[in-house]
Design a protein around this motif. Structure first.
Motif, mmCIF file in Angstrom:
data_model
loop_
_atom_site.group_PDB
_atom_site.id
_atom_site.type_symbol
_atom_site.label_atom_id
_atom_site.label_comp_id
_atom_site.label_asym_id
_atom_site.label_seq_id
_atom_site.Cartn_x
_atom_site.Cartn_y
_atom_site.Cartn_z
ATOM 1 N N PHE A 11 2.747 -21.578 -1.378
ATOM 2 C CA PHE A 11 3.691 -20.999 -2.330
ATOM 3 C C PHE A 11 4.436 -19.872 -1.642
ATOM 4 N N LEU A 12 5.758 -19.846 -1.796
ATOM 5 C CA LEU A 12 6.575 -18.792 -1.226
ATOM 6 C C LEU A 12 7.104 -17.909 -2.341
ATOM 7 N N GLY A 13 6.928 -16.616 -2.191
ATOM 8 C CA GLY A 13 7.582 -15.671 -3.083
ATOM 9 C C GLY A 13 9.021 -15.557 -2.623
ATOM 10 N N VAL A 14 9.965 -15.975 -3.452
ATOM 11 C CA VAL A 14 11.360 -16.063 -3.026
ATOM 12 C C VAL A 14 11.977 -14.681 -2.807
ATOM 13 N N GLY A 15 11.671 -13.741 -3.673
ATOM 14 C CA GLY A 15 12.235 -12.404 -3.531
ATOM 15 C C GLY A 15 11.541 -11.609 -2.435
ATOM 16 N N LYS A 16 12.204 -10.546 -2.026
ATOM 17 C CA LYS A 16 11.608 -9.666 -1.029
ATOM 18 C C LYS A 16 10.599 -8.750 -1.701
ATOM 19 N N ILE A 17 9.541 -8.404 -0.980
ATOM 20 C CA ILE A 17 8.536 -7.492 -1.520
ATOM 21 C C ILE A 17 8.422 -6.272 -0.609
ATOM 22 N N ASP A 18 7.765 -5.269 -1.104
ATOM 23 C CA ASP A 18 7.502 -4.063 -0.330
ATOM 24 C C ASP A 18 6.449 -4.406 0.728
ATOM 25 N N PHE A 19 6.827 -4.381 1.986
ATOM 26 C CA PHE A 19 5.919 -4.794 3.046
ATOM 27 C C PHE A 19 4.880 -3.744 3.403
ATOM 28 N N ARG A 20 4.867 -2.638 2.692
ATOM 29 C CA ARG A 20 3.773 -1.689 2.859
ATOM 30 C C ARG A 20 2.533 -2.187 2.128
ATOM 31 N N LYS A 21 2.709 -3.200 1.261
ATOM 32 C CA LYS A 21 1.574 -3.762 0.532
ATOM 33 C C LYS A 21 0.625 -4.452 1.493
ATOM 34 N N GLN A 22 -0.642 -4.231 1.258
ATOM 35 C CA GLN A 22 -1.671 -4.918 2.018
ATOM 36 C C GLN A 22 -2.325 -5.956 1.102
ATOM 37 N N ILE A 23 -3.549 -6.328 1.351
ATOM 38 C CA ILE A 23 -4.184 -7.422 0.619
ATOM 39 C C ILE A 23 -4.194 -7.179 -0.889
ATOM 40 N N THR A 24 -4.604 -6.012 -1.335
ATOM 41 C CA THR A 24 -4.689 -5.742 -2.776
ATOM 42 C C THR A 24 -3.326 -5.866 -3.443
ATOM 43 N N GLY A 25 -2.300 -5.302 -2.827
ATOM 44 C CA GLY A 25 -0.950 -5.388 -3.384
ATOM 45 C C GLY A 25 -0.419 -6.808 -3.398
#
Length: 109
Positions: A11-25
């Motif tokens: 599954f691909l998340g189409v939108g961009k996410i905050d790449f500071r997120k680690q596993i929990t995020g």
């Protein structure tokens, strides 16, 4: 390199996410954005704003793996969609990770 089986789901998340997120995020993003169970043993891929880095979250039954690929040059050809997430085959993800275009690769559905 990741080794996928032909039965794995991606599954691909189409939108961009905050790449500071680690596993929990990313677990939260899997639930809220992709709307899937992060414990399902599927692969969940996310891209940064510049399309130069991909993070892949995967649960193997005993814990989570977080894979990341950062390009030294160029950009990933991330598919676009009006949906918040799209499904692709493991082969299409491999093409994407090699900077190819999974949409025009011509894989059968």
């Amino acid at each position: 390199m990741l080794a996928f089986s032909s039965t794995d789901k991606v599954f691909l998340g189409v939108g961009k996410i905050d790449f500071r997120k680690q596993i929990t995020g990313l677990i939260k993003s899997t639930q809220e954005v992709i709307r899937q169970n992060p414990y399902s043993r599927c692969y969940f891929a996310f891209i940064n704003r510049k399309k130069t880095s991909i993070k892949i979250l995967h649960y193997d039954g005993s814990g989570f793996w977080l894979h990341q690929k950062v390009l030294s040059q160029g950009k990933f050809r991330w598919p676009s969609s009006s949906d918040e997430s799209i499904t692709m085959s493991p082969m299409e993800l491999q093409v994407l990770l090699m900077q190819g275009d999974p949409v025009s690769a011509g894989f059968r559905p």
